[in-house]
Design a protein around this motif. Sequence first.
Motif, PDB file in Angstrom:
ATOM      1  N   LEU A   1      24.488  37.480 -18.007  1.00 51.01           N
ATOM      2  CA  LEU A   1      24.411  37.162 -16.573  1.00 51.01           C
ATOM      3  C   LEU A   1      23.194  36.292 -16.285  1.00 51.01           C
ATOM      4  O   LEU A   1      23.251  35.344 -15.489  1.00 51.01           O
ATOM      5  CB  LEU A   1      24.340  38.441 -15.740  1.00 51.01           C
ATOM      6  CG  LEU A   1      25.614  39.289 -15.663  1.00 51.01           C
ATOM      7  CD1 LEU A   1      25.310  40.615 -14.967  1.00 51.01           C
ATOM      8  CD2 LEU A   1      26.702  38.549 -14.891  1.00 51.01           C
TER       9      LEU A   1
ATOM     10  N   LEU B   1      26.428  42.281  -8.165  1.00 50.11           N
ATOM     11  CA  LEU B   1      26.663  40.847  -8.368  1.00 50.11           C
ATOM     12  C   LEU B   1      27.568  40.204  -7.328  1.00 50.11           C
ATOM     13  O   LEU B   1      27.603  38.980  -7.196  1.00 50.11           O
ATOM     14  CB  LEU B   1      27.333  40.637  -9.742  1.00 50.11           C
ATOM     15  CG  LEU B   1      26.489  40.801 -10.991  1.00 50.11           C
ATOM     16  CD1 LEU B   1      27.389  40.733 -12.206  1.00 50.11           C
ATOM     17  CD2 LEU B   1      25.438  39.709 -11.055  1.00 50.11           C
TER      18      LEU B   1
ATOM     19  N   LYS C   1      26.548  37.454  -5.265  1.00 48.26           N
ATOM     20  CA  LYS C   1      25.802  36.456  -6.041  1.00 48.26           C
ATOM     21  C   LYS C   1      24.332  36.370  -5.611  1.00 48.26           C
ATOM     22  O   LYS C   1      23.837  35.304  -5.219  1.00 48.26           O
ATOM     23  CB  LYS C   1      26.463  35.076  -5.915  1.00 48.26           C
ATOM     24  CG  LYS C   1      27.867  35.027  -6.499  1.00 48.26           C
ATOM     25  CD  LYS C   1      28.323  33.581  -6.574  1.00 48.26           C
ATOM     26  CE  LYS C   1      29.653  33.448  -7.248  1.00 48.26           C
ATOM     27  NZ  LYS C   1      30.803  33.627  -6.403  1.00 48.26           N
TER      28      LYS C   1
END
Lengths: 230, 446
Positions: A191, A160, A163
């Motif tokens: 998420l 992550l 992003k």
Amino acid sequence: MITVKQLSHHFVLGKKKQETTLSVLQDISIQVNKGEIVTIVGKSGSGKSTLLNLISGFIRPTEGEIWINDQKVSNFSEAEFADFRLKHMGFIFQSFQLIPSMTAFQNIELPLILNGESESSRKEITLAILDKVGLKEFADHYPSELSGGQQQRVSIARALVLKPPLILADEPTGSLDSETETELLQFIKELNQEMGITFLIITHDDEVAAIGDRTITISDGCIVEGVKSR
Amino acid sequence: MKIKDQFRFVRQNIKKNKVRTGMTILATAMGCTFLIVLASVGYGLQESIVKDTLEQQIVTEIDVYGHISEDGNYRPLTMEDIDVLESIDNVNAVTRRNELRQFPTFSLDEYKSETTTVAAHFPSEIASGMELDEGRLPEKPNEVVVGYHFLDYFVLDVEDENIYDETNGEIKEEYLYQADLIGKTLDMTVRKDEMTDDNEHSIPLTVVGILKEPTREWMQDQKVYISSDVFADVEAYTGTPGGELGVDVNALESTAADSFDNVKVYATNLEAVQAIVDELDDGNYASYSVVSEMKQINMLFTIMKTGLILVGTIAILIASIGIYNTMTMAVTERAPDIGIMKAIGAHPKTIKQIFLLESSYIGIIGALIGTVVAYVVSFLVNLGLPLIIEFAFKEELPEQLQFSMIPVSLVLIAVGICLLVTILSGLRPAKRATQIDVLKAMRREI
């Protein structure tokens, strides 16, 4: 987000001049939309992991096209795919694939380093993501000092950290107990909902498959069932 | 990925295998030391020989022996040639001397000396650097200057007495002329071959100056510098060129020499010497200068140094096998990590750079340690080898002889070779790292 068109793949096995061809995928076409969680299920050896590896760029398709974010990635060179993976994809593996000589912090920081982020920015982002996955106090722990669930959280944090719009997960709960599995699936859903991240998950676990907006079943290298939408 | 982060990676990786990397660095350092020390012998000997050559000669001096005619014969230099030589750019002076081809006897009261006598052109001698210790330069034909050591050999004319000091072999002070020579008249007696009573001719000469001591310690100047008129007088008396004895006068075409025995060209500075020598060559003048000798010495030593560096490079090449091995093992050991890095988006170029940086790091550290050790070895060689040679062969070596010298250029060459060899030896393992299959690596199949 992902468009797979008439994808076929076979492996060449055996010694030189005694090679045999093993067809793994035949004429696969799938579509994954932005913000979806799509799960791919199938028995062992059905070709689902090969499909994920082809989409990830770890192997080249024998035939067919793969488009991600409107880019025909199946034509990419290894270097182009590396750059593309760094910027557009995150990965969650069954066996976590953390670098054992690096702490949780360093493992999560790695994509930021590869992306050329400054040290101060890296520290800020990594600590924030560690906080998000609830492992801030384990920042300086090595993978061997973490539980399976914690390692998978580190792995998710690493996926992550830049992003990415797409996360590819290969049996993400395969090494976890059922309690941790439920926690993790909940986290994936959060998420997806909070950050709009698209997930393509390979699994043979019905519970995992159930979190998907759609499930695609593969058997013997072919899509055998229509897409189940929820 | 930033270069700073790549260095951090390299340092972390090296820390993981301190002993193995340490041994590889040690091998590289030894190779580098061997190269530098070996080549330093060439540099040291060159330095010693060049220094020695330069100390024994005036660097701006060019000897001109004669003119080479088209048929290959030498012709002594005449006044016309002197004019040509003086017209060359950056020529400070052209000295020309003629030496009497017999040793005249110089006497004053009861003291006498037989010494070399030279007819010199004083203006050019002064321009070339001749300096007086006392007195002045000759202004009249019968005025002379003498060399600094003339008085050391101007002795009392005694027979049956031991004039030499047995302890140092020099003439005892009480037999030497002690008074001031300036303004005194010496009788210069020259001889000719005729077997008659009248075979000696005396020319009175007034000493007006004494030259400065030669700058080289080992040089002795006991010459008498006469005018060209006196020189011509001697030639007229003997009827032979330069007053030479033992020559058949009747066989000579000319009795007087209108050429010069010894012609030297002095350049304004060392840098101008080569251009003057080139111009002399173009004008068919046979010449010699310390620069020509330097050129030959330097050429010889350049070949020698190149050879030594090549031999030394072999040691580094051997060390590079160790680096190759270390890097190959590092790639194999880190294959899973490389696979993970590639999977999450590490560019193959970045992987390659990290491994090349690691092998360069080994090379640089090895080269630096090797250089420091080489300086220590060089110092010990210069200190110890003369002692060993003196002890073993009972021979004293020249004080300024330097066996080993390490100039910065040699260090740069050695470090450059070391770096190049280590990068080359890291190239293949680095390439292998980029070719690692992600899936196999992550499955720990490599």
